[in-house]
Design an enzyme around this catalytic site. Structure first.
Site, short mmCIF file in Angstrom:
data_model
loop_
_atom_site.label_atom_id
_atom_site.label_comp_id
_atom_site.label_asym_id
_atom_site.label_seq_id
_atom_site.Cartn_x
_atom_site.Cartn_y
_atom_site.Cartn_z
N HIS A 191 0.70 -1.24 0.07
CA HIS A 191 -0.09 -0.12 0.02
C HIS A 191 0.93 1.30 0.08
O HIS A 191 2.10 1.23 0.22
CB HIS A 191 -1.25 0.11 1.11
CG HIS A 191 -0.26 0.04 2.53
ND1 HIS A 191 0.64 -1.07 3.14
CD2 HIS A 191 -0.49 1.01 3.57
CE1 HIS A 191 0.79 -0.55 4.18
NE2 HIS A 191 0.28 0.62 4.82
N ASP A 227 -0.27 -3.83 5.84
CA ASP A 227 -0.93 -3.52 7.18
C ASP A 227 -2.53 -3.91 6.94
O ASP A 227 -3.05 -3.77 6.10
CB ASP A 227 -0.74 -1.82 7.35
CG ASP A 227 0.65 -1.44 7.62
OD1 ASP A 227 1.55 -2.41 7.42
OD2 ASP A 227 0.77 -0.41 7.60
N ASP A 286 6.03 4.04 4.89
CA ASP A 286 6.83 2.99 5.47
C ASP A 286 7.20 1.86 4.55
O ASP A 286 7.76 0.99 5.13
CB ASP A 286 6.51 2.77 6.99
CG ASP A 286 5.13 2.56 7.34
OD1 ASP A 286 4.24 2.70 6.54
OD2 ASP A 286 4.67 1.79 8.25
N HIS A 287 6.18 1.90 3.71
CA HIS A 287 6.40 0.61 2.76
C HIS A 287 6.88 0.73 1.33
O HIS A 287 7.04 -0.09 0.59
CB HIS A 287 4.91 0.08 2.57
CG HIS A 287 4.07 -0.51 4.04
ND1 HIS A 287 4.12 -1.80 4.24
CD2 HIS A 287 4.01 0.41 5.03
CE1 HIS A 287 3.66 -1.85 5.39
NE2 HIS A 287 3.52 -0.66 5.94
N HIS A 310 1.63 3.89 1.81
CA HIS A 310 2.02 4.57 3.05
C HIS A 310 3.55 4.45 3.06
O HIS A 310 4.17 3.33 2.55
CB HIS A 310 1.65 3.82 4.36
CG HIS A 310 0.32 4.01 4.88
ND1 HIS A 310 -0.58 3.59 5.65
CD2 HIS A 310 -0.55 5.47 4.39
CE1 HIS A 310 -1.84 4.06 5.84
NE2 HIS A 310 -1.92 5.19 5.05
N HIS A 317 -7.35 -2.10 5.81
CA HIS A 317 -6.32 -0.94 6.41
C HIS A 317 -6.99 0.54 6.20
O HIS A 317 -8.15 0.59 5.88
CB HIS A 317 -4.97 -0.89 5.60
CG HIS A 317 -4.03 -0.37 6.40
ND1 HIS A 317 -3.92 -0.09 7.73
CD2 HIS A 317 -2.93 0.44 5.82
CE1 HIS A 317 -2.70 0.60 7.96
NE2 HIS A 317 -2.19 0.92 6.60
N HIS A 368 6.47 -5.42 11.44
CA HIS A 368 5.78 -4.06 11.66
C HIS A 368 5.64 -3.66 13.09
O HIS A 368 4.49 -3.39 13.38
CB HIS A 368 4.48 -4.29 10.82
CG HIS A 368 3.91 -2.79 10.18
ND1 HIS A 368 3.06 -2.21 11.09
CD2 HIS A 368 4.17 -2.09 9.28
CE1 HIS A 368 2.73 -1.06 10.51
NE2 HIS A 368 3.59 -1.01 9.35
ZN LIG Z 1 2.87 0.25 7.78
ZN LIG Z 2 -0.10 1.39 6.47
#
Ligand SMILES: [Zn+2]
Ligand SMILES: [Zn+2]
Length: 310
Positions: A65, A214, A69-70, A67, A143, A272
């Site tokens: 996805h 997530d 952090d990914h 976001h 999510h 995570h």
């Molecule tokens: Zn994340």
């Molecule tokens: Zn996320």
């Protein structure tokens, strides 16, 4: 022992912001000379090098996805592949918006790739890749933003070759053995046909891996993980923070264990983790109370998955 079906290296195991102990989401999966990268958080390529993984086998990157952090490690990695003169095409799978992100970065950075990037956005349940020996599926999780979970599944492997029967049927040692092992029918010198099914045992299960992060606990995650040898699942919060976790579109470590139990997986690795947890042992205990065969990932941890019945 036979070579592992999958070798999994956790490149980043944190969530939100990187810490000195945990980089952001990225997991490398090696299978028979091919490497799949699931998510590509910041510094993924540094961790990739630290883990001693070469770029040549990299065959596909799957982004869950959009976001940060990914995905913030993606452009750097793609640019390093260019610097390394990659010539082979690369598959890049992910949610809607991934293409715009990559194109926007390329424009802003005035960069081009000399290799072909096969970018594929998916907005629902789909088959991403299918070969003679495995498939890669994606399905939407639950999510805050649209997020895909993944299932990498080997096809059943041919049954064990029964040498005694092969000899008894008059098959001479040599190339015909290989044909039979691949499931073919062979003709002997005297014209006799020998079918593979006569000399092979029942098909043996292939290895299966699921990657779900997530997400809140959801049925789609259970379906993706059904019967898997390994489930990689998020555990952003400890078991006392269910309300907070679900409100933010995440799972607790207890949720992770519950999904693993419901899906009947062999092994769970939780990743995570929120940077708030220095000591993850209490979280591990909470998860193991529900699903005993659980580990908590740390950066550069390696897990080997072997075929059953070997
Ligand atoms: Zn994340
Ligand atoms: Zn996320």
């Amino acid at each position: 022992m036979a070579a592992p079906a999958f070798t999994i290296t956790f490149l980043g195991t944190g969530s939100g912001v990187p810490s000195l102990e945990r980089n952001l989401a990225a997991v490398a999966v090696q299978r028979q000379g091919e490497l799949f990268l699931f998510d590509c958080g910041e510094a993924a390529q540094i961790q990739y090098r630290r883990a001693g993984l070469g770029f040549a086998p990299l065959s596909a990157i799957a982004i869950s996805h959009m976001h940060g952090d990914h995905v913030t490690g993606l452009m750097g990695l793609l640019m390093s592949l260019q610097m390394a003169d990659r010539a082979e095409p690369l598959d890049l799978f992910g949610p809607p918006g991934l293409g715009e992100y990559v194109r926007g970065c390329k424009r802003a950075l005035q960069t081009q790739f000399g290799y072909r990037l096969n970018l594929r956005e998916e907005g629902g349940l789909c088959l991403l890749r299918e070969t003679a020996t495995y498939s890669l599926h994606a399905a939407p999780l639950d999510h805050r933003v649209f997020c895909l979970g993944f299932r990498l599944e080997e096809r059943p492997r041919p049954g064990r070759f029964d040498l005694t029967t092969a000899r008894a049927r008059g098959v001479p040692p040599g190339p015909l053995y290989g044909c039979l092992q691949r499931g073919e029918t062979v003709t002997l010198a005297d014209g006799t046909l020998v079918h593979a099914s006569e000399v092979l045992g029942p098909p043996r299960p292939g290895a299966v891996l699921a990657y779900c992060t997530d997400t809140r606990p959801c049925d789609a995650a259970v379906q993706l993980a059904r019967g898997a040898d390994l489930l990689i699942y998020e555990g952003t919060f400890d078991a006392t923070m269910t309300h907070e976790a679900h409100r933010k579109g995440h799972s607790t470590v207890a949720d992770a264990a519950q999904v693993a139990a419901e899906a009947g997986v062999r092994q769970l690795v939780i990743t995570h983790l929120s940077p708030r947890y220095q000591d993850v042992n209490p979280l591990l205990a909470q998860a193991r109370a529900i699903f005993p065969n659980t580990r908590i990932a740390r950066d550069l941890m390696r897990v080997e998955i072997h075929h059953r019945e070997e």
